[in-house]
Design a protein around this motif. Structure first.
Motif, PDB file in Angstrom:
ATOM      1  N   LYS A  13       0.969  -1.268  -0.110  1.00 13.30           N
ATOM      2  CA  LYS A  13      -0.034  -0.081  -0.005  1.00 13.30           C
ATOM      3  C   LYS A  13       0.867   1.331  -0.006  1.00 13.30           C
ATOM      4  CE  LYS A  13      -3.625   2.375   2.374  1.00 13.30           C
ATOM      5  NZ  LYS A  13      -4.554   2.197   3.420  1.00 13.30           N
ATOM      6  N   THR A  14       1.739   1.392   0.861  1.00 14.39           N
ATOM      7  CA  THR A  14       2.907   2.370   0.852  1.00 14.39           C
ATOM      8  C   THR A  14       3.457   2.609  -0.497  1.00 14.39           C
ATOM      9  OG1 THR A  14       3.192   1.985   3.262  1.00 14.39           O
ATOM     10  CG2 THR A  14       4.618   3.481   2.191  1.00 14.39           C
ATOM     11  N   PHE A  15       3.919   1.446  -1.090  1.00 13.19           N
ATOM     12  CA  PHE A  15       4.701   1.511  -2.279  1.00 13.19           C
ATOM     13  C   PHE A  15       3.894   2.051  -3.303  1.00 13.19           C
ATOM     14  CE2 PHE A  15       8.143  -0.566  -4.657  1.00 13.19           C
ATOM     15  CZ  PHE A  15       7.658  -0.458  -5.896  1.00 13.19           C
ATOM     16  N   ARG A  16       2.453   1.731  -3.343  1.00 14.10           N
ATOM     17  CA  ARG A  16       1.426   2.320  -4.318  1.00 14.10           C
ATOM     18  C   ARG A  16       1.459   3.984  -4.147  1.00 14.10           C
ATOM     19  NH1 ARG A  16      -2.296  -1.897  -3.867  1.00 14.10           N
ATOM     20  NH2 ARG A  16      -3.130  -0.546  -2.095  1.00 14.10           N
ATOM     21  N   GLU A  17       1.284   4.191  -2.953  1.00 12.61           N
ATOM     22  CA  GLU A  17       1.312   5.603  -2.485  1.00 12.61           C
ATOM     23  C   GLU A  17       2.486   6.557  -3.019  1.00 12.61           C
ATOM     24  OE1 GLU A  17      -1.612   7.589  -1.549  1.00 12.61           O
ATOM     25  OE2 GLU A  17      -2.612   5.806  -2.265  1.00 12.61           O
ATOM     26  N   ILE A  18       3.382   5.909  -2.834  1.00 19.39           N
ATOM     27  CA  ILE A  18       4.593   6.534  -3.201  1.00 19.39           C
ATOM     28  C   ILE A  18       4.693   6.921  -4.401  1.00 19.39           C
ATOM     29  CG2 ILE A  18       7.295   6.463  -3.316  1.00 19.39           C
ATOM     30  CD1 ILE A  18       7.127   5.243  -0.254  1.00 19.39           C
ATOM     31  N   LYS A  19       4.779   5.947  -5.299  1.00 20.80           N
ATOM     32  CA  LYS A  19       4.542   5.880  -6.669  1.00 20.80           C
ATOM     33  C   LYS A  19       3.519   6.812  -7.063  1.00 20.80           C
ATOM     34  CE  LYS A  19       5.031   2.155  -9.142  1.00 20.80           C
ATOM     35  NZ  LYS A  19       4.990   0.767  -9.905  1.00 20.80           N
ATOM     36  N   LYS A  20       2.312   7.067  -6.582  1.00 18.04           N
ATOM     37  CA  LYS A  20       1.103   7.807  -7.070  1.00 18.04           C
ATOM     38  C   LYS A  20       1.692   9.301  -6.819  1.00 18.04           C
ATOM     39  CE  LYS A  20      -3.015   8.099  -4.993  1.00 18.04           C
ATOM     40  NZ  LYS A  20      -4.238   7.590  -4.410  1.00 18.04           N
ATOM     41  N   ARG A  21       2.124   9.497  -5.427  1.00 19.31           N
ATOM     42  CA  ARG A  21       2.192  10.865  -4.879  1.00 19.31           C
ATOM     43  C   ARG A  21       3.836  11.330  -5.511  1.00 19.31           C
ATOM     44  NH1 ARG A  21      -0.729  11.354   0.666  1.00 19.31           N
ATOM     45  NH2 ARG A  21      -2.564  10.246   0.408  1.00 19.31           N
ATOM     46  N   PHE A  22       4.870  10.604  -5.313  1.00 18.46           N
ATOM     47  CA  PHE A  22       6.013  11.097  -5.505  1.00 18.46           C
ATOM     48  C   PHE A  22       6.738  10.219  -6.477  1.00 18.46           C
ATOM     49  CE2 PHE A  22       4.879  11.309  -1.025  1.00 18.46           C
ATOM     50  CZ  PHE A  22       4.837  12.825  -0.710  1.00 18.46           C
ATOM     51  N   TYR A  24       8.317  11.074  -9.122  1.00 13.89           N
ATOM     52  CA  TYR A  24       9.647  11.832  -9.465  1.00 13.89           C
ATOM     53  C   TYR A  24      10.769  10.961  -8.507  1.00 13.89           C
ATOM     54  CZ  TYR A  24       8.867  14.664  -5.350  1.00 13.89           C
ATOM     55  OH  TYR A  24       8.596  15.015  -3.928  1.00 13.89           O
ATOM     56  N   VAL A  25      10.532  10.640  -7.563  1.00 12.66           N
ATOM     57  CA  VAL A  25      11.902   9.971  -6.876  1.00 12.66           C
ATOM     58  C   VAL A  25      12.097   8.606  -7.204  1.00 12.66           C
ATOM     59  CG1 VAL A  25      11.377  11.318  -4.617  1.00 12.66           C
ATOM     60  CG2 VAL A  25      10.316   8.918  -4.938  1.00 12.66           C
ATOM     61  N   ILE A  26      11.119   7.962  -7.762  1.00 11.88           N
ATOM     62  CA  ILE A  26      11.435   6.479  -8.402  1.00 11.88           C
ATOM     63  C   ILE A  26      11.751   6.630  -9.961  1.00 11.88           C
ATOM     64  CG2 ILE A  26      10.367   4.320  -8.877  1.00 11.88           C
ATOM     65  CD1 ILE A  26       8.355   4.965  -6.709  1.00 11.88           C
ATOM     66  N   ASN A  27      11.368   7.483 -10.644  1.00 13.06           N
ATOM     67  CA  ASN A  27      11.795   7.841 -12.169  1.00 13.06           C
ATOM     68  C   ASN A  27      12.143   9.128 -12.149  1.00 13.06           C
ATOM     69  OD1 ASN A  27      11.134   5.271 -12.813  1.00 13.06           O
ATOM     70  ND2 ASN A  27       8.908   5.743 -12.882  1.00 13.06           N
ATOM     71  N   PRO A  28      13.558   9.602 -11.789  1.00 16.08           N
ATOM     72  CA  PRO A  28      13.909  11.045 -12.086  1.00 16.08           C
ATOM     73  C   PRO A  28      14.069  11.256 -13.291  1.00 16.08           C
ATOM     74  CG  PRO A  28      15.762   9.603 -11.360  1.00 16.08           C
ATOM     75  CD  PRO A  28      14.478   8.572 -11.178  1.00 16.08           C
ATOM     76  N   LEU A  29      14.027  12.564 -13.842  1.00 20.21           N
ATOM     77  CA  LEU A  29      13.999  12.916 -15.168  1.00 20.21           C
ATOM     78  C   LEU A  29      15.576  12.561 -15.770  1.00 20.21           C
ATOM     79  CD1 LEU A  29      11.990  16.012 -15.268  1.00 20.21           C
ATOM     80  CD2 LEU A  29      11.195  13.851 -16.202  1.00 20.21           C
ATOM     81  N   SER A  30      16.344  13.194 -15.124  1.00 16.98           N
ATOM     82  CA  SER A  30      17.900  12.866 -15.663  1.00 16.98           C
ATOM     83  C   SER A  30      18.721  13.125 -14.425  1.00 16.98           C
ATOM     84  CB  SER A  30      18.214  14.031 -16.613  1.00 16.98           C
ATOM     85  OG  SER A  30      18.214  15.355 -16.090  1.00 16.98           O
ATOM     86  N   THR A  31      20.256  13.125 -14.631  1.00 15.81           N
ATOM     87  CA  THR A  31      21.265  13.429 -13.787  1.00 15.81           C
ATOM     88  C   THR A  31      22.101  14.398 -14.601  1.00 15.81           C
ATOM     89  OG1 THR A  31      22.650  11.693 -14.800  1.00 15.81           O
ATOM     90  CG2 THR A  31      21.268  11.103 -12.682  1.00 15.81           C
ATOM     91  N   LYS A  39      17.253  15.713  -8.069  1.00 16.90           N
ATOM     92  CA  LYS A  39      16.322  15.223  -7.084  1.00 16.90           C
ATOM     93  C   LYS A  39      16.283  13.801  -6.442  1.00 16.90           C
ATOM     94  CE  LYS A  39      12.653  17.797  -9.799  1.00 16.90           C
ATOM     95  NZ  LYS A  39      11.370  17.628 -10.397  1.00 16.90           N
ATOM     96  N   PRO A  40      15.680  13.886  -5.319  1.00 18.63           N
ATOM     97  CA  PRO A  40      15.814  12.507  -4.366  1.00 18.63           C
ATOM     98  C   PRO A  40      15.359  11.466  -5.283  1.00 18.63           C
ATOM     99  CG  PRO A  40      14.042  14.018  -3.408  1.00 18.63           C
ATOM    100  CD  PRO A  40      14.750  14.729  -4.590  1.00 18.63           C
ATOM    101  N   CYS A  41      16.109  10.222  -5.128  1.00 14.65           N
ATOM    102  CA  CYS A  41      15.899   9.216  -6.045  1.00 14.65           C
ATOM    103  C   CYS A  41      15.743   7.930  -5.123  1.00 14.65           C
ATOM    104  CB  CYS A  41      16.911   8.822  -7.057  1.00 14.65           C
ATOM    105  SG  CYS A  41      16.968  10.422  -8.304  1.00 14.65           S
TER     106      CYS A  41
END
Length: 169
Positions: A13-22, A24-31, A39-41
Protein backbone atom coordinates in the motif's frame (compact mmCIF):
# COMPACT_ATOMS: atom_id res chain seq x y z
CA UNK A 1 24.56 16.47 -3.55
CA UNK A 2 23.34 12.93 -4.04
CA UNK A 3 25.72 10.63 -5.87
CA UNK A 4 23.46 7.59 -6.00
CA UNK A 5 19.95 6.33 -5.48
CA UNK A 6 18.73 5.48 -1.96
CA UNK A 7 17.41 1.98 -1.27
CA UNK A 8 13.98 2.12 0.41
CA UNK A 9 11.51 -0.49 1.63
CA UNK A 10 7.72 -0.24 1.73
CA UNK A 11 4.71 -2.49 2.03
CA UNK A 12 2.41 -2.79 -0.99
CA UNK A 13 0.00 0.00 0.00
CA UNK A 14 2.80 2.44 0.88
CA UNK A 15 4.70 1.50 -2.28
CA UNK A 16 1.60 2.31 -4.36
CA UNK A 17 1.11 5.68 -2.61
CA UNK A 18 4.76 6.67 -3.05
CA UNK A 19 4.59 5.83 -6.76
CA UNK A 20 1.35 7.82 -7.12
CA UNK A 21 2.31 10.88 -5.07
CA UNK A 22 6.08 10.99 -5.48
CA UNK A 23 6.73 9.22 -8.78
CA UNK A 24 9.60 11.60 -9.47
CA UNK A 25 11.68 9.95 -6.71
CA UNK A 26 11.39 6.58 -8.44
CA UNK A 27 11.85 7.74 -12.04
CA UNK A 28 13.96 10.89 -12.04
CA UNK A 29 14.07 12.90 -15.24
CA UNK A 30 17.86 13.01 -15.47
CA UNK A 31 21.18 13.45 -13.75
CA UNK A 32 23.52 16.33 -14.35
CA UNK A 33 26.77 16.16 -16.29
CA UNK A 34 28.82 14.93 -13.31
CA UNK A 35 26.41 12.13 -12.47
CA UNK A 36 24.68 13.71 -9.46
CA UNK A 37 20.94 13.37 -9.11
CA UNK A 38 19.28 16.74 -8.81
CA UNK A 39 16.17 15.31 -7.11
CA UNK A 40 15.87 12.58 -4.46
CA UNK A 41 15.85 9.12 -6.03
CA UNK A 42 14.75 5.86 -4.44
CA UNK A 43 14.98 2.24 -5.46
CA UNK A 44 11.90 0.87 -3.69
CA UNK A 45 11.79 -2.74 -2.55
CA UNK A 46 8.33 -4.05 -1.73
CA UNK A 47 7.60 -6.33 1.22
CA UNK A 48 4.52 -7.80 2.85
CA UNK A 49 3.87 -7.39 6.58
CA UNK A 50 5.22 -10.49 8.27
CA UNK A 51 8.12 -10.86 5.81
CA UNK A 52 11.67 -11.40 7.00
CA UNK A 53 14.27 -9.18 5.37
CA UNK A 54 18.04 -9.07 5.50
CA UNK A 55 19.49 -5.62 4.94
CA UNK A 56 23.22 -4.90 5.26
CA UNK A 57 23.64 -8.14 7.23
CA UNK A 58 20.88 -7.33 9.73
CA UNK A 59 17.92 -9.69 10.10
CA UNK A 60 14.67 -7.72 10.12
CA UNK A 61 11.23 -9.09 10.89
CA UNK A 62 8.29 -6.95 9.73
CA UNK A 63 5.26 -6.93 12.01
CA UNK A 64 1.72 -6.06 10.94
CA UNK A 65 0.06 -3.64 13.35
CA UNK A 66 -3.46 -2.34 13.83
CA UNK A 67 -3.39 1.48 13.70
CA UNK A 68 -7.11 1.92 14.36
CA UNK A 69 -8.48 2.85 10.94
CA UNK A 70 -5.52 1.46 9.02
CA UNK A 71 -2.58 -0.91 9.23
CA UNK A 72 1.00 0.03 9.98
CA UNK A 73 4.26 -1.90 10.11
CA UNK A 74 6.53 -2.47 13.07
CA UNK A 75 10.05 -3.87 12.86
CA UNK A 76 12.20 -6.24 14.83
CA UNK A 77 15.93 -5.76 14.25
CA UNK A 78 17.31 -8.91 15.90
CA UNK A 79 16.95 -8.01 19.64
CA UNK A 80 15.49 -4.53 19.11
CA UNK A 81 11.88 -3.76 18.11
CA UNK A 82 10.32 -0.53 16.83
CA UNK A 83 6.53 -0.34 16.95
CA UNK A 84 4.95 3.07 16.65
CA UNK A 85 1.63 4.17 15.15
CA UNK A 86 -0.04 1.17 16.74
CA UNK A 87 -3.38 0.73 18.53
CA UNK A 88 -3.47 -3.05 18.91
CA UNK A 89 -1.04 -5.94 18.48
CA UNK A 90 -2.15 -9.44 17.53
CA UNK A 91 -1.02 -12.63 19.25
CA UNK A 92 1.20 -13.23 16.21
CA UNK A 93 2.83 -9.81 16.74
CA UNK A 94 3.51 -10.62 20.39
CA UNK A 95 5.12 -13.91 19.35
CA UNK A 96 7.38 -12.00 16.95
CA UNK A 97 8.38 -9.65 19.81
CA UNK A 98 9.28 -12.48 22.21
CA UNK A 99 12.88 -12.28 23.40
CA UNK A 100 13.59 -8.67 22.43
CA UNK A 101 15.90 -6.70 24.71
CA UNK A 102 14.97 -3.16 23.65
CA UNK A 103 11.52 -2.04 22.57
CA UNK A 104 10.87 1.41 21.13
CA UNK A 105 7.10 1.79 21.31
CA UNK A 106 4.87 4.68 20.28
CA UNK A 107 2.66 5.87 23.15
CA UNK A 108 0.74 8.99 22.18
CA UNK A 109 -1.47 9.58 25.21
CA UNK A 110 -2.52 8.47 28.68
CA UNK A 111 -6.18 8.29 27.57
CA UNK A 112 -8.05 5.90 25.27
CA UNK A 113 -7.33 6.89 21.66
CA UNK A 114 -8.73 5.69 18.31
CA UNK A 115 -5.39 5.11 16.58
CA UNK A 116 -2.67 4.92 19.25
CA UNK A 117 -2.00 2.75 22.28
CA UNK A 118 -2.38 4.57 25.59
CA UNK A 119 0.23 4.52 28.35
CA UNK A 120 -1.58 2.04 30.61
CA UNK A 121 -2.04 -0.51 27.82
CA UNK A 122 1.54 -0.02 26.61
CA UNK A 123 2.82 -0.77 30.12
CA UNK A 124 0.76 -4.01 30.09
CA UNK A 125 2.36 -4.93 26.76
CA UNK A 126 5.81 -4.16 28.15
CA UNK A 127 5.20 -6.42 31.15
CA UNK A 128 4.01 -9.17 28.78
CA UNK A 129 7.05 -8.94 26.45
CA UNK A 130 9.59 -8.16 29.25
CA UNK A 131 12.30 -6.31 27.35
CA UNK A 132 15.32 -5.12 29.33
CA UNK A 133 14.51 -1.57 28.18
CA UNK A 134 11.38 0.02 26.77
CA UNK A 135 11.59 3.48 25.24
CA UNK A 136 8.35 5.43 24.81
CA UNK A 137 8.30 7.57 21.69
CA UNK A 138 5.65 9.53 19.74
CA UNK A 139 4.48 10.99 23.06
CA UNK A 140 1.70 13.52 22.65
CA UNK A 141 1.21 16.78 24.57
CA UNK A 142 -0.76 15.08 27.37
CA UNK A 143 2.31 13.05 28.40
CA UNK A 144 4.71 15.10 30.49
CA UNK A 145 8.28 13.80 30.26
CA UNK A 146 9.00 14.03 34.00
CA UNK A 147 5.65 12.51 34.98
CA UNK A 148 6.23 9.56 32.64
CA UNK A 149 9.79 9.16 33.90
CA UNK A 150 8.67 9.19 37.54
CA UNK A 151 5.60 6.94 37.22
CA UNK A 152 6.83 4.14 34.98
CA UNK A 153 8.97 1.13 35.90
CA UNK A 154 12.76 1.57 35.99
CA UNK A 155 13.22 -0.19 32.64
CA UNK A 156 10.82 2.21 30.86
CA UNK A 157 12.20 5.50 29.54
CA UNK A 158 10.47 8.39 27.81
CA UNK A 159 12.31 9.24 24.58
CA UNK A 160 13.69 12.70 23.88
CA UNK A 161 15.28 14.45 20.92
CA UNK A 162 18.93 13.44 20.58
CA UNK A 163 18.52 10.36 22.76
CA UNK A 164 21.17 7.68 22.25
CA UNK A 165 20.12 4.13 23.11
CA UNK A 166 22.87 1.97 24.60
CA UNK A 167 22.33 -1.53 23.22
CA UNK A 168 25.17 -3.07 25.23
CA UNK A 169 23.54 -3.11 28.66
Amino acid sequence: AMKSRILGYADKKTFREIKKRFGYVINPLSTNSVGYYYKPCIDLMEFTSGDKLKIKGIDIQTIEQDHGFSKSVGFRFEKIAYTTDVKRLSNKAFKLLAGIEIWVIGVFTDKEHQTHVDLEEALRWIRKVSPKKAILTHMGPQLDYQMVQQTTPKNVYPAYDGMVIDTSS
